[in-house]
Motif scaffolding. Structure first.
Motif: not given
Length: 317
Positions: A187-188, A199-200, A205-207, A222-223
């Protein structure tokens, strides 16, 4: 190592010496027995004051070398010149280069010469060519990390040398060929591109960067910690995290340097298809050795100059 060994020997020898002298004093009646323990522990307590000196000396030597290198760097002429009266930039819907030539500081010859390109928001373009042809050098000039030695680069018709360098970069999302990851969570590392987003947006963006399945497999989501310099991820995952950051930045000019590097053919094809769709509405310039991954984009091919010099990538970031 020698300093640490000498320190350990000195502490041990001092402790033994104090014990021998103390035992002799106790036997002679000059020192009460309980005070022998205090005498023996005093060198050990004093050792805490000097134990860090060998490491401090080593760090001092390293810091002096670093300071010397920084001083040398500071003394070098700046690779870009700030305008005295910066002009405002528009929406940056179009990126052009006209008869562009770019030369690295202290180089005797141009790394790129005679380059012209037109990149509009309706359609991106590919920049390809052999290693050393000047692809990353062109990106460095577009990002205003270098000033052209001839020709010009324009955003919506304005020569970028007439705008503040930070204003130029603020309109560009860049993903380099070797994404740097910090020793922090996923996440960071993503929030560097757009601090404060939810987070959404990060998951989306990752998808888009073809990391959805990988994200679902992470126990911490994400952590999840990425390790020192991203040692917990593969080269392909690292590259796609960089692409995700560029997409999160959501800027009108998108610069991607080898976005399908380190990927197998199938994944590279899928990511390239997604990037073509995501680049719509932006001025997208994609540097690649694999133009076949982007069959519907116009190709600009650079030839390696006969007197080409190695590109110092440290100036490109």
């Amino acid at each position: 190592g020698a300093g640490a060994a000498l320190g350990t020997f000195a502490i041990g020898a001092t402790t033994i010496g104090c014990l021998l002298l103390g035992i002799a004093a106790v036997r002679a009646g000059r020192l009460p027995g309980p005070e022998l323990a205090v005498l023996a522990l005093t060198p050990l307590a004093a050792a805490d004051l000097v134990a860090a000196l060998p490491e401090a000396a080593a760090r001092l030597l390293g810091a002096r070398q670093s300071a010397r290198r920084l001083s040398d760097l500071d003394a070098r002429p700046a690779p870009v010149t700030d305008p005295a009266a910066p002009q405002p930039l528009g929406s940056a819907a179009r990126l052009d280069a006209e008869a562009l030539a770019v030369r690295w500081p202290d180089a005797d010859a141009d790394a790129v010469s005679g380059l012209s390109l037109r990149v509009g928001s309706h359609r991106g373009a590919l920049l390809t060519g052999p290693s050393g042809a000047g692809k990353s050098t062109t990106i460095a000039a577009v990002l205003r990390n270098l000033d052209p030695s001839a020709g010009r680069i324009t955003l919506d018709g304005l020569d970028t040398r007439h705008a503040a360098p930070d204003d130029v970069r603020a309109r560009m999302a860049w993903c380099g060929p070797d994404t740097h990851l910090f020793d922090s969570s996923l996440r960071e590392n993503l929030l560097l591109a757009r601090p404060g987003c939810g987070d959404d947006d990060l998951r989306a963006a990752l998808r888009q960067a073809r990391l959805g399945g990988w994200l679902d497999s992470l126990p911490g989501g994400l952590d999840t910690a990425l390790g020192a310099h991203g040692t917990a991820v593969s080269g392909g995952e690292r590259q796609r995290i960089g692409v995700a950051r560029a997409l999160l930045a959501d800027r009108p000019v998108l610069l991607l340097d080898e976005p399908t590097a380190h990927l197998d053919g199938h994944t590279a094809g899928e990511l390239a298809a997604d990037l073509r769709a995501l680049a719509a509405g932006r001025a997208a310039l994609i540097v690649t050795h694999r133009p076949e991954d982007f069959p519907d984009l116009p190709v600009i091919t650079l030839a390696r100059p006969a007197n080409a010099v190695p590109v110092p990538h440290r100036l490109c970031g």
